[in-house]
Motif scaffolding. Sequence first.
Motif, mmCIF file in Angstrom:
data_model
loop_
_atom_site.group_PDB
_atom_site.id
_atom_site.type_symbol
_atom_site.label_atom_id
_atom_site.label_comp_id
_atom_site.label_asym_id
_atom_site.label_seq_id
_atom_site.Cartn_x
_atom_site.Cartn_y
_atom_site.Cartn_z
ATOM 1 N N GLY A 98 0.808 -1.218 0.000
ATOM 2 C CA GLY A 98 0.000 0.000 0.000
ATOM 3 C C GLY A 98 0.837 1.262 0.000
ATOM 4 O O GLY A 98 1.676 1.454 0.880
ATOM 5 N N GLU B 30 1.671 -1.257 -4.718
ATOM 6 C CA GLU B 30 0.395 -0.527 -4.695
ATOM 7 C C GLU B 30 -0.511 -1.135 -5.765
ATOM 8 O O GLU B 30 -0.118 -1.249 -6.919
ATOM 9 C CB GLU B 30 0.646 0.966 -4.961
ATOM 10 C CG GLU B 30 -0.589 1.793 -5.254
ATOM 11 C CD GLU B 30 -1.674 1.721 -4.192
ATOM 12 O OE1 GLU B 30 -1.375 1.942 -3.009
ATOM 13 O OE2 GLU B 30 -2.834 1.412 -4.556
ATOM 14 N N CYS C 220 0.022 -1.903 5.020
ATOM 15 C CA CYS C 220 -0.347 -0.471 5.082
ATOM 16 C C CYS C 220 -1.475 -0.284 4.076
ATOM 17 O O CYS C 220 -1.475 0.667 3.293
ATOM 18 C CB CYS C 220 0.835 0.415 4.713
ATOM 19 S SG CYS C 220 2.277 0.169 5.736
HETATM 20 C C1 LIG Z 1 -13.354 9.431 1.470
HETATM 21 C C2 LIG Z 1 -12.494 9.494 2.709
HETATM 22 C C3 LIG Z 1 -12.522 10.620 3.513
HETATM 23 C C4 LIG Z 1 -11.728 10.678 4.652
HETATM 24 N N1 LIG Z 1 -11.769 11.792 5.401
HETATM 25 C C5 LIG Z 1 -10.966 11.881 6.477
HETATM 26 C C6 LIG Z 1 -10.940 13.043 7.251
HETATM 27 O O1 LIG Z 1 -11.657 14.001 6.977
HETATM 28 N N2 LIG Z 1 -10.096 13.085 8.331
HETATM 29 C C7 LIG Z 1 -9.297 12.007 8.677
HETATM 30 O O2 LIG Z 1 -8.554 12.064 9.655
HETATM 31 N N3 LIG Z 1 -9.309 10.906 7.964
HETATM 32 C C8 LIG Z 1 -10.107 10.818 6.876
HETATM 33 N N4 LIG Z 1 -10.086 9.695 6.154
HETATM 34 C C9 LIG Z 1 -9.187 8.646 6.592
HETATM 35 C C10 LIG Z 1 -7.763 8.878 6.104
HETATM 36 O O3 LIG Z 1 -7.829 9.109 4.725
HETATM 37 C C11 LIG Z 1 -6.952 7.645 6.479
HETATM 38 O O4 LIG Z 1 -6.736 7.667 7.880
HETATM 39 C C12 LIG Z 1 -5.612 7.543 5.751
HETATM 40 O O5 LIG Z 1 -5.789 7.474 4.364
HETATM 41 C C13 LIG Z 1 -4.882 6.276 6.216
HETATM 42 O O6 LIG Z 1 -3.741 6.060 5.440
HETATM 43 P P1 LIG Z 1 -3.197 4.589 5.137
HETATM 44 O O7 LIG Z 1 -1.966 4.800 4.340
HETATM 45 O O8 LIG Z 1 -3.132 3.814 6.399
HETATM 46 O O9 LIG Z 1 -4.322 3.866 4.265
HETATM 47 P P2 LIG Z 1 -4.930 4.267 2.844
HETATM 48 O O10 LIG Z 1 -4.852 5.721 2.612
HETATM 49 O O11 LIG Z 1 -6.258 3.609 2.794
HETATM 50 O O12 LIG Z 1 -3.949 3.581 1.794
HETATM 51 C C14 LIG Z 1 -3.957 2.202 1.553
HETATM 52 C C15 LIG Z 1 -3.303 1.934 0.206
HETATM 53 O O13 LIG Z 1 -3.152 0.519 0.052
HETATM 54 C C16 LIG Z 1 -3.536 0.140 -1.263
HETATM 55 N N5 LIG Z 1 -3.935 -1.272 -1.205
HETATM 56 C C17 LIG Z 1 -5.039 -1.787 -0.606
HETATM 57 N N6 LIG Z 1 -5.057 -3.128 -0.724
HETATM 58 C C18 LIG Z 1 -3.933 -3.482 -1.413
HETATM 59 C C19 LIG Z 1 -3.391 -4.735 -1.847
HETATM 60 N N7 LIG Z 1 -4.005 -5.894 -1.594
HETATM 61 N N8 LIG Z 1 -2.227 -4.733 -2.541
HETATM 62 C C20 LIG Z 1 -1.577 -3.564 -2.808
HETATM 63 N N9 LIG Z 1 -2.061 -2.348 -2.423
HETATM 64 C C21 LIG Z 1 -3.218 -2.303 -1.717
HETATM 65 C C22 LIG Z 1 -4.672 1.103 -1.582
HETATM 66 O O14 LIG Z 1 -4.900 1.204 -2.969
HETATM 67 C C23 LIG Z 1 -4.164 2.398 -0.964
HETATM 68 O O15 LIG Z 1 -3.382 3.148 -1.856
HETATM 69 C C24 LIG Z 1 -10.887 9.598 5.015
HETATM 70 C C25 LIG Z 1 -10.864 8.475 4.216
HETATM 71 C C26 LIG Z 1 -11.654 8.414 3.066
HETATM 72 C C27 LIG Z 1 -11.611 7.175 2.198
#
Ligand SMILES: Cc1cc2nc3c(=O)[nH]c(=O)nc-3n(C[C@H](O)[C@H](O)[C@H](O)COP(=O)(O)OP(=O)(O)OC[C@H]3O[C@@H](n4cnc5c(N)ncnc54)[C@H](O)[C@@H]3O)c2cc1C
Length: 478
Positions: free
Chosen positions: A10, A33, A151
């Motif tokens: 991710g 990704e 992630c």
């Molecule tokens: C529409 C929306 C609105 C939001 N609004 C807010 C807000 O206002 N305030 C706030 O604090 N938080 C908000 N959030 C939450 C915030 O965006 C997340 O806390 C943050 O994105 C977490 O980051 P992350 O890297 O852990 O996960 P993510 O951003 O979800 O990234 C995960 C990545 O992994 C990739 N992936 C998934 N499965 C696989 C796989 N099997 N193989 C390879 N790649 C994979 C995905 O494509 C993605 O790019 C919102 C989320 C969304 C969806």
Amino acid sequence: MVHIPHLIVGAGPVGLILGHYFKRFNIPFQIFEKQSFLSAHPSAHYLNMRTMEILDELNIQLPLENIQHFSNYVYLRRIGEQPLNSTRQLIDYKQYSYTSYAHLPQSLFVQHVQEGIRDKIQLNKEIKKIEFKDKIIKVNDDITCDYLYGCDGLNGFVRDYLKIKLIGNRDLQRFLNIHFTSKQLVNRLEQYNSMLSFIYNSDITAVIIKHRIEDGIFAIQIPLDLLTGKTDIQEVQHIKQDHVLIKNLINKTLLSQVNDIEIKSVGFWRMGAVYAEQYYKNNCVLVGDACHGMPPAGGFGMNTGIQDAQNLAYKIKDQKDLLYYQKERQQIAQDNIETALKYYKKSLNIAKSFTFDINKLKIYQSVMKNTPDFLYQTGVKLGGSLIELDPIYKRLKVDDCIPLVFPKEEIGFKYNSGDIGENGGQLAPLVVREILRKKERKWYSINCDSNYERIDIENVNKMIVRNDMHIYQQQQQQ
Ligand SMILES: Cc1cc2nc3c(=O)[nH]c(=O)nc-3n(C[C@H](O)[C@H](O)[C@H](O)COP(=O)(O)OP(=O)(O)OC[C@H]3O[C@@H](n4cnc5c(N)ncnc54)[C@H](O)[C@@H]3O)c2cc1C
């Protein structure tokens, strides 16, 4: 069979920050990704003080706008009118941190953060299968790795595959998310300096998120149940393609002359308040949203994940037991979920906007609808008299609103005993949450192979105080 010692699944904000730390620590890694691009949806937008310290540690420079333009939450019936209420909180961050909290849409954040590790990111690579063979992890039949880092977000594959349970409520509420641009709206909202504008009118209940002034980037979040009466995202998928309906919803929210709207993307967000029962299994580690999800109040979601990544990277570098990572970060996630939930509930009280009780909202909307416009205008002109008109605003005080900055939760934690030093790595640190002013926070450096790293673990041996903590501030002033 290809061997990748450390495989990050991710390229969201959390996977990218973990990648930066691995690069810094010379830990060989790749990021897979599944999409063909990094997420273009702005989602989260608030970078808290601890996150800014981490970005400083990694020398990541971001195109930040002046936080003054994002210093309010306003509660409005209609854009252009005087706010029904507002929260303003610009704190003296210098007493807490050598950085300042900041604001940047997540879509721009990932674009900038990928710089420096771009060659490590493999797009269109989805992890679909994981197997364990002795100490080796086999992925998708053609890759092996020593460590796998999930992630991959709250609906990710890794946690699911490991059968790690989520504790809490996965389904607090669902939102329709509309991401659009409009320069005219920047001007229309200029008077409020608002990061969030909560809109309550007879047609709609929504929040407008001002993501970026320079490019006129906005998002509107509308509670799905209030919009359609349905909560099953599958049943309402068609809304995403229906741009006439989406424009209509934007117009209902803005109730204002804005003619330059360009819809960028439409999605759904399933908001929960959960954390993973376990943060790792057999050298597969969960990081960020993969191990917690929380309401947006306080902007803890992305920040908590970025801070997980920093903690984990140090544990991997120093070959520490992953139990320390779990104990330290799970407690922080629980605390942040609790705080986010508290303020989410407050936001329900403010105008019953994000409510499960649709009947109460309908009564509220009917009160709004049946109150003649001229009374509202008079109310606005006379200031306080508006409060007399509306039973809900009558109870609303500034203290009931959501704060913008949370010093205690953002940086107010310290480790009373460390996993390095006196406890010989046997005891996990006890995390204490209290407001720590800058002078009370002890900054240490560890001399590892002549690289000086800064962490805030207290009462540990072999550490020297680093005296360059003002570097960031001086750079800012130049
Ligand atoms: C529409 C929306 C609105 C939001 N609004 C807010 C807000 O206002 N305030 C706030 O604090 N938080 C908000 N959030 C939450 C915030 O965006 C997340 O806390 C943050 O994105 C977490 O980051 P992350 O890297 O852990 O996960 P993510 O951003 O979800 O990234 C995960 C990545 O992994 C990739 N992936 C998934 N499965 C696989 C796989 N099997 N193989 C390879 N790649 C994979 C995905 O494509 C993605 O790019 C919102 C989320 C969304 C969806």
